[in-house]
Scaffold this motif. Sequence first.
Motif, PDB file in Angstrom:
ATOM      1  N   TYR A   1       0.841  -1.198   0.000  1.00 25.50           N
ATOM      2  CA  TYR A   1       0.000   0.000   0.000  1.00 25.50           C
ATOM      3  C   TYR A   1       0.876   1.248   0.000  1.00 25.50           C
ATOM      4  CZ  TYR A   1      -3.181  -3.693   1.332  1.00 25.50           C
ATOM      5  OH  TYR A   1      -3.897  -4.866   1.358  1.00 25.50           O
ATOM      6  N   ILE A   2       0.659   2.115  -0.979  1.00 25.09           N
ATOM      7  CA  ILE A   2       1.448   3.340  -1.123  1.00 25.09           C
ATOM      8  C   ILE A   2       0.638   4.514  -0.587  1.00 25.09           C
ATOM      9  CG2 ILE A   2       2.614   4.898  -2.737  1.00 25.09           C
ATOM     10  CD1 ILE A   2       2.799   2.486  -4.684  1.00 25.09           C
TER      11      ILE A   2
ATOM     12  N   LEU B   1      -1.351   3.602 -10.523  1.00 24.93           N
ATOM     13  CA  LEU B   1      -1.019   3.301  -9.131  1.00 24.93           C
ATOM     14  C   LEU B   1      -2.135   3.708  -8.194  1.00 24.93           C
ATOM     15  CD1 LEU B   1       2.684   4.501  -8.866  1.00 24.93           C
ATOM     16  CD2 LEU B   1       1.836   2.158  -9.027  1.00 24.93           C
TER      17      LEU B   1
ATOM     18  N   ILE C   1       9.163  -2.669  -5.187  1.00 31.83           N
ATOM     19  CA  ILE C   1       7.915  -3.432  -5.296  1.00 31.83           C
ATOM     20  C   ILE C   1       8.056  -4.501  -6.380  1.00 31.83           C
ATOM     21  CG2 ILE C   1       5.513  -3.243  -6.084  1.00 31.83           C
ATOM     22  CD1 ILE C   1       5.419  -0.528  -4.539  1.00 31.83           C
TER      23      ILE C   1
ATOM     24  N   PRO D   1       0.916  -3.088  -5.934  1.00 32.31           N
ATOM     25  CA  PRO D   1       0.257  -1.980  -5.260  1.00 32.31           C
ATOM     26  C   PRO D   1      -1.260  -2.199  -5.249  1.00 32.31           C
ATOM     27  CG  PRO D   1       1.888  -1.155  -6.803  1.00 32.31           C
ATOM     28  CD  PRO D   1       1.737  -2.633  -7.065  1.00 32.31           C
TER      29      PRO D   1
END
Length: 191
Positions: free
Chosen positions: A17-18, A39, A175, A182
């Motif tokens: 998780y960004i 994203l 990642i 994501p």
Amino acid sequence: LQDRLHDFGNPAGRAVYITIDDGWFPSAQPLALIRRYHLPVTAFLTQQAAQEHLSYWRAFVRAGGTIGDHTVSHPRLTALTLGRATAQWAGARRALGSWFGTDPVLGRPPYGAFDPTVEEAAARAGLTSLAGWSGTVAGNRVKTWDGKPLSPGEIVILHWVPGLGRQLTTLLAAIRAQHLHPAPLTPASFI
């Protein structure tokens, strides 16, 4: 409100998780990366920063970004009364909701400062979950809570600062190297 500050999300599907905080220095490169790679990024914005850069944040939402509540003015909530902490959460939630069409349900306490009063204030303001973090990007390195490579379920924090595009590029490489994906951060992400 779920019962604590969540530093990890659900690892299913090798999700990561960004999240990006504050909002004072929006720039073109991070937005271009978000658009190019589709994203799912959550921006925890202060009301003051969002208001100063409304057109940018509207473009961020159109690109698929999610807005989270980071209070009106970024105080250390643990130093405030319940009433003042509630007003910080609620004021930002109302303003962000009116500007972007959806009231945030996720919040992140500034500085990660968290206690039962902060939790109660968030619930009174209408937030359903609070997000912490387990990883960050410093320089050209992703740093995790345990010093190991990024792993499924990690919530990574960055900040809208000069150089964010480079940091986001570094994070995306990490990642990919760990074969992670994501994923959008939602209340359902918390386990």
